[in-house]
Design a protein around this motif. Structure first.
Motif, PDB file in Angstrom:
ATOM      1  N   PRO A   1      35.921   4.494   7.066  1.00 10.17           N
ATOM      2  CA  PRO A   1      35.486   5.373   5.052  1.00 10.17           C
ATOM      3  C   PRO A   1      35.246   6.855   5.052  1.00 10.17           C
ATOM      4  CG  PRO A   1      33.167   3.734   6.216  1.00 10.17           C
ATOM      5  CD  PRO A   1      34.067   3.447   7.347  1.00 10.17           C
ATOM      6  N   ALA A   2      35.918   6.359   4.202  1.00 13.53           N
ATOM      7  CA  ALA A   2      36.006   7.959   3.421  1.00 13.53           C
ATOM      8  C   ALA A   2      34.998   8.527   4.018  1.00 13.53           C
ATOM      9  CB  ALA A   2      36.943   8.105   2.405  1.00 13.53           C
ATOM     10  N   PRO A   3      34.359   9.430   3.833  1.00 20.02           N
ATOM     11  CA  PRO A   3      33.066  10.500   4.194  1.00 20.02           C
ATOM     12  C   PRO A   3      33.029  10.564   2.570  1.00 20.02           C
ATOM     13  CG  PRO A   3      35.229  12.437   4.622  1.00 20.02           C
ATOM     14  CD  PRO A   3      35.136  10.666   4.375  1.00 20.02           C
ATOM     15  N   ARG A   4      31.697  11.294   2.331  1.00 17.67           N
ATOM     16  CA  ARG A   4      31.231  11.303   0.638  1.00 17.67           C
ATOM     17  C   ARG A   4      30.090  12.496   0.800  1.00 17.67           C
ATOM     18  NH1 ARG A   4      30.052   5.977  -1.996  1.00 17.67           N
ATOM     19  NH2 ARG A   4      31.544   4.950  -1.526  1.00 17.67           N
ATOM     20  N   LYS A   5      30.325  13.594  -0.036  1.00 16.86           N
ATOM     21  CA  LYS A   5      29.379  14.892   0.737  1.00 16.86           C
ATOM     22  C   LYS A   5      28.120  14.780  -0.957  1.00 16.86           C
ATOM     23  CE  LYS A   5      29.503  19.915  -0.589  1.00 16.86           C
ATOM     24  NZ  LYS A   5      30.981  20.932  -0.968  1.00 16.86           N
ATOM     25  N   CYS A   6      26.644  14.092  -0.080  1.00 17.50           N
ATOM     26  CA  CYS A   6      25.796  13.873  -1.081  1.00 17.50           C
ATOM     27  C   CYS A   6      24.996  15.428  -1.125  1.00 17.50           C
ATOM     28  CB  CYS A   6      24.914  12.757  -0.370  1.00 17.50           C
ATOM     29  SG  CYS A   6      25.816  11.641  -0.313  1.00 17.50           S
ATOM     30  N   VAL A   7      24.500  16.180  -2.139  1.00 19.62           N
ATOM     31  CA  VAL A   7      24.200  16.901  -2.596  1.00 19.62           C
ATOM     32  C   VAL A   7      22.427  17.379  -3.683  1.00 19.62           C
ATOM     33  CG1 VAL A   7      24.158  19.337  -4.434  1.00 19.62           C
ATOM     34  CG2 VAL A   7      26.240  18.024  -2.812  1.00 19.62           C
TER      35      VAL A   7
ATOM     36  N   VAL B   1      22.978  19.391   1.393  1.00 21.86           N
ATOM     37  CA  VAL B   1      24.082  18.903   1.539  1.00 21.86           C
ATOM     38  C   VAL B   1      24.072  17.554   2.735  1.00 21.86           C
ATOM     39  CG1 VAL B   1      26.398  19.142   1.892  1.00 21.86           C
ATOM     40  CG2 VAL B   1      25.263  20.995   0.532  1.00 21.86           C
ATOM     41  N   VAL B   2      24.264  16.108   2.116  1.00 18.61           N
ATOM     42  CA  VAL B   2      23.816  15.376   3.797  1.00 18.61           C
ATOM     43  C   VAL B   2      25.528  14.591   3.214  1.00 18.61           C
ATOM     44  CG1 VAL B   2      23.643  13.118   4.014  1.00 18.61           C
ATOM     45  CG2 VAL B   2      21.940  15.085   3.045  1.00 18.61           C
ATOM     46  N   TYR B   3      26.526  14.732   4.339  1.00 14.58           N
ATOM     47  CA  TYR B   3      27.927  13.789   4.649  1.00 14.58           C
ATOM     48  C   TYR B   3      27.900  12.840   5.198  1.00 14.58           C
ATOM     49  CZ  TYR B   3      29.802  18.622   3.630  1.00 14.58           C
ATOM     50  OH  TYR B   3      30.412  19.557   3.126  1.00 14.58           O
ATOM     51  N   THR B   4      28.181  11.776   4.115  1.00 15.86           N
ATOM     52  CA  THR B   4      27.562  10.149   5.082  1.00 15.86           C
ATOM     53  C   THR B   4      28.806   9.254   4.553  1.00 15.86           C
ATOM     54  OG1 THR B   4      26.361   8.579   4.696  1.00 15.86           O
ATOM     55  CG2 THR B   4      26.477   9.895   3.053  1.00 15.86           C
ATOM     56  N   ASP B   5      28.895   8.052   4.904  1.00 13.84           N
ATOM     57  CA  ASP B   5      30.085   7.200   4.851  1.00 13.84           C
ATOM     58  C   ASP B   5      29.597   6.236   4.354  1.00 13.84           C
ATOM     59  OD1 ASP B   5      28.861   5.765   6.979  1.00 13.84           O
ATOM     60  OD2 ASP B   5      30.302   5.376   7.323  1.00 13.84           O
ATOM     61  N   GLN B   6      28.284   6.288   3.471  1.00 14.87           N
ATOM     62  CA  GLN B   6      27.789   5.349   2.854  1.00 14.87           C
ATOM     63  C   GLN B   6      27.521   5.999   1.240  1.00 14.87           C
ATOM     64  OE1 GLN B   6      26.731   2.978   4.000  1.00 14.87           O
ATOM     65  NE2 GLN B   6      27.735   3.380   5.873  1.00 14.87           N
ATOM     66  N   PRO B   7      26.430   4.909   0.048  1.00 13.22           N
ATOM     67  CA  PRO B   7      26.756   5.178  -0.477  1.00 13.22           C
ATOM     68  C   PRO B   7      25.225   6.742  -1.090  1.00 13.22           C
ATOM     69  CG  PRO B   7      26.232   2.974  -0.804  1.00 13.22           C
ATOM     70  CD  PRO B   7      26.985   3.535   0.290  1.00 13.22           C
ATOM     71  N   CYS B   8      25.797   7.411  -1.537  1.00 16.27           N
ATOM     72  CA  CYS B   8      24.718   8.795  -2.519  1.00 16.27           C
ATOM     73  C   CYS B   8      23.808   8.275  -2.385  1.00 16.27           C
ATOM     74  CB  CYS B   8      25.423   9.653  -2.807  1.00 16.27           C
ATOM     75  SG  CYS B   8      26.769  10.461  -2.526  1.00 16.27           S
ATOM     76  N   PRO B   9      22.206   9.136  -2.016  1.00 15.49           N
ATOM     77  CA  PRO B   9      20.568   8.273  -2.134  1.00 15.49           C
ATOM     78  C   PRO B   9      20.303   8.850  -3.087  1.00 15.49           C
ATOM     79  CG  PRO B   9      21.169   9.926  -0.365  1.00 15.49           C
ATOM     80  CD  PRO B   9      22.141   9.763  -0.741  1.00 15.49           C
ATOM     81  N   PRO B  10      19.397   7.804  -4.019  1.00 15.40           N
ATOM     82  CA  PRO B  10      19.804   8.391  -5.444  1.00 15.40           C
ATOM     83  C   PRO B  10      19.081   9.819  -5.532  1.00 15.40           C
ATOM     84  CG  PRO B  10      17.933   5.910  -4.447  1.00 15.40           C
ATOM     85  CD  PRO B  10      18.886   6.816  -3.339  1.00 15.40           C
ATOM     86  N   GLY B  11      18.889  10.311  -6.582  1.00 15.53           N
ATOM     87  CA  GLY B  11      18.779  10.936  -7.337  1.00 15.53           C
ATOM     88  C   GLY B  11      19.514  12.288  -6.640  1.00 15.53           C
ATOM     89  N   SER B  12      20.974  12.390  -5.850  1.00 16.00           N
ATOM     90  CA  SER B  12      22.062  13.180  -5.093  1.00 16.00           C
ATOM     91  C   SER B  12      23.637  12.996  -6.497  1.00 16.00           C
ATOM     92  CB  SER B  12      21.612  13.022  -3.633  1.00 16.00           C
ATOM     93  OG  SER B  12      22.396  12.084  -3.539  1.00 16.00           O
ATOM     94  N   ARG B  13      24.034  13.431  -5.765  1.00 17.08           N
ATOM     95  CA  ARG B  13      24.711  13.931  -7.262  1.00 17.08           C
ATOM     96  C   ARG B  13      26.382  14.108  -5.135  1.00 17.08           C
ATOM     97  NH1 ARG B  13      24.143  19.449  -7.677  1.00 17.08           N
ATOM     98  NH2 ARG B  13      26.069  20.637  -7.883  1.00 17.08           N
TER      99      ARG B  13
END
Length: 117
Positions: free
Chosen positions: A80-86, A91-103
């Motif tokens: 799956p495409a990587p996601r950048k959660c801020v 900053v967290v890079y993941t292939d899962q949905p971003c955790p609550p409270g991050s964009r």
């Protein structure tokens, strides 16, 4: 020892080969673009022969390692495409949905993926 006629014949052959090499080098820009793809295909065919080069009766047999099942094909699917959660300054890079409270932001630059454990 070679006779005079044999030495003359060998000298003529050497001069002809040298002239042919010089002519090929001189005219290379004209024929290399046409001969290049053919030469690559011939080299590939010589170094990686296909099933048509196998002896009769062996062309239909395949190596069991070459056979792929549906599970193998699914496992080889692209990740799956990587996601950048801020969140704040982190900053967290993941292939899962971003955790609550991050964009989620767009991933820029090159991404290296590592296999799962």
């Amino acid at each position: 020892m070679l006779s005079r006629g044999q030495r003359a014949a060998l000298a003529i052959l050497a001069v002809a080969a040298l002239a042919a090499a010089a002519a090929a080098w001189w005219t290379a820009p004209q024929w290399v673009p046409h001969a290049g793809p053919w030469a690559q295909q011939a080299w590939r065919k010589l170094t990686r022969p296909g099933p048509e080069t196998l002896p009769q009766g062996k062309a239909g047999r395949t190596d069991p390692a070459d056979r792929r099942t549906a599970a193998d094909a699914a496992q080889a699917a692209p990740p799956p495409a990587p996601r950048k959660c801020v969140r704040g300054a982190s900053v967290v890079y993941t292939d899962q949905p971003c955790p609550p409270g991050s964009r989620e932001e767009a991933v820029d630059g090159a991404v290296t993926t590592l296999p799962g454990r």
